[in-house]
Write an enzyme that holds these catalytic residues in place. Structure first.
Site, short mmCIF file in Angstrom:
data_model
loop_
_atom_site.label_atom_id
_atom_site.label_comp_id
_atom_site.label_asym_id
_atom_site.label_seq_id
_atom_site.Cartn_x
_atom_site.Cartn_y
_atom_site.Cartn_z
N ASN A 1 54.78 44.04 43.10
CA ASN A 1 55.61 43.80 41.93
C ASN A 1 54.99 44.56 40.74
O ASN A 1 54.66 43.98 39.72
CB ASN A 1 55.74 42.32 41.63
CG ASN A 1 56.83 42.03 40.63
OD1 ASN A 1 56.64 41.29 39.67
ND2 ASN A 1 57.99 42.62 40.82
N LEU A 2 54.85 45.86 40.92
CA LEU A 2 54.05 46.68 40.03
C LEU A 2 54.72 46.89 38.68
O LEU A 2 55.94 46.97 38.56
CB LEU A 2 53.78 48.04 40.68
CG LEU A 2 53.12 47.99 42.07
CD1 LEU A 2 52.88 49.41 42.57
CD2 LEU A 2 51.84 47.19 42.04
N GLY B 1 50.91 48.24 33.82
CA GLY B 1 49.49 47.93 33.91
C GLY B 1 48.89 48.40 35.22
O GLY B 1 47.79 48.99 35.26
N HIS B 2 49.61 48.17 36.32
CA HIS B 2 49.15 48.66 37.62
C HIS B 2 49.09 50.19 37.64
O HIS B 2 48.15 50.78 38.21
CB HIS B 2 50.08 48.19 38.74
CG HIS B 2 50.10 46.71 38.95
ND1 HIS B 2 51.16 45.92 38.57
CD2 HIS B 2 49.19 45.88 39.52
CE1 HIS B 2 50.91 44.67 38.90
NE2 HIS B 2 49.72 44.60 39.47
N GLU C 1 41.30 44.52 33.20
CA GLU C 1 40.48 43.59 32.43
C GLU C 1 41.25 42.33 32.00
O GLU C 1 40.65 41.41 31.45
CB GLU C 1 39.91 44.30 31.20
CG GLU C 1 38.90 45.38 31.57
CD GLU C 1 38.35 46.14 30.38
OE1 GLU C 1 38.74 45.79 29.24
OE2 GLU C 1 37.56 47.07 30.58
N ASP D 1 42.48 40.02 33.89
CA ASP D 1 41.87 38.95 34.68
C ASP D 1 40.35 39.11 34.60
O ASP D 1 39.69 39.47 35.58
CB ASP D 1 42.36 39.01 36.13
CG ASP D 1 43.86 38.83 36.23
OD1 ASP D 1 44.35 37.76 35.83
OD2 ASP D 1 44.54 39.76 36.69
#
Length: 289
Positions: A32-33, A36-37, A158, A160
């Site tokens: 579910n990109l 951010g990915h 960052e 998480d």
């Protein structure tokens, strides 16, 4: 772009890279990109650690890190869209294993492992307290993926931050030959940290959601200025969030390494998790260097 769905296909691709002397830059995801990915993929491609690496992205919704079976069932699966985005980014291969391929001798939901990786004291607070067993699920799957992929580098976001620090400690303590690289949190124009779960915010909650980061920034400024006590700063931010409709799991100021609470105004990190409607938001902000 190669699609690798089994351990055997991954091993064959990995052997090809090794034979050509190409290092692997690895980005583990649950799919579910979002942008951010894609920043993680960009960092993997352009890392200074490797010259012309092969970039491998994994997409695996890991059942071991979900406390709520309903949350696991609701997690968005968007394989076709994800692969299209990764192909456009020039990714070399995507690893798309089944639960049975990752947890070979476990039950269908990934439970029942005889041996797992326990994350230790770094996981006792904050996310670890709110979601018991979550970080054991994270460290176990990351360790397994590192063994299967054998990457030279692995890239994590960052947002998480507690997870990032736990993975770094696992790599150090268990002597993985993988360098962990972190990438700053990608945000919407109003400051909301990008997350796969943001799609579940109602229009009204989406307008309120950026307040979490705004309060982190406000608390960061006040702690750095040192006019008020840390306890007062945190209490004020919590009160403002509750008044706006958030249910707070934690809003705390910690040292960066051990992630233990600190009450003085030195360098550290603010960590926050709060629920807004049906969505749980996670964010952080550094204080000082």
């Amino acid at each position: 772009m190669r699609l690798l769905r089994t351990r055997a296909e991954l091993a064959q691709w990995r052997a090809e890279q090794q034979a050509d002397g190409i290092g692997i830059a690895f980005v583990p995801t649950m799919g579910n990109l979002h942008d951010g990915h894609l920043r993680l993929v960009e960092q993997a491609r352009n890392t200074s650690v490797l010259t012309s690496p092969s970039v491998l992205v994994s997409i695996f919704v890991n059942p071991l890190q979900f406390n709520d079976p309903g949350d696991l069932a609701r997690y968005p699966r968007t394989e076709a869209e994800d692969c299209a985005q990764l192909a456009a980014q020039g990714v070399d291969a995507v690893f798309l294993p089944s639960v049975g391929d990752i947890y070979v001798d476990a039950t269908v939901d990934g439970t029942g492992l005889e041996v797992s990786v326990q994350p230790g004291a770094l996981a006792e607070h904050w996310e670890g307290a709110v979601r018991p067993g979550h970080f054991a699920g994270v460290t176990t799957v990351v360790a397994k993926l590192f063994h299967l992929v054998r990457p030279a580098i692995a890239v994590f976001g960052e947002k998480d931050f507690q997870q990032l620090q736990i993975v770094r400690r696992m790599v150090r303590d268990l002597d993985f030959e993988t360098k962990v690289i972190s990438v700053p949190t990608e945000r919407a124009s109003d400051g909301l940290a990008l997350s796969s779960r943001n799609r579940f915010l109602s229009p009204a909650d989406r307008r309120v959601a950026p307040l979490l980061y705004a309060q982190l920034q406000r608390a960061e400024t006040r702690i750095r200025q040192g006019v008020d006590s840390v306890d007062q700063v945190l209490a004020d931010s919590r009160d403002a969030l509750v008044a706006a409709g958030f249910e707070i799991d934690y809003f705390v100021f910690c040292d960066v390494d051990a992630l233990l609470p600190r009450r003085d105004a030195g360098p550290g990190i603010l960590l926050a998790a709060a629920r807004l409607g049906v969505v749980r938001l996670l964010d952080n902000s550094r204080v000082g260097s």
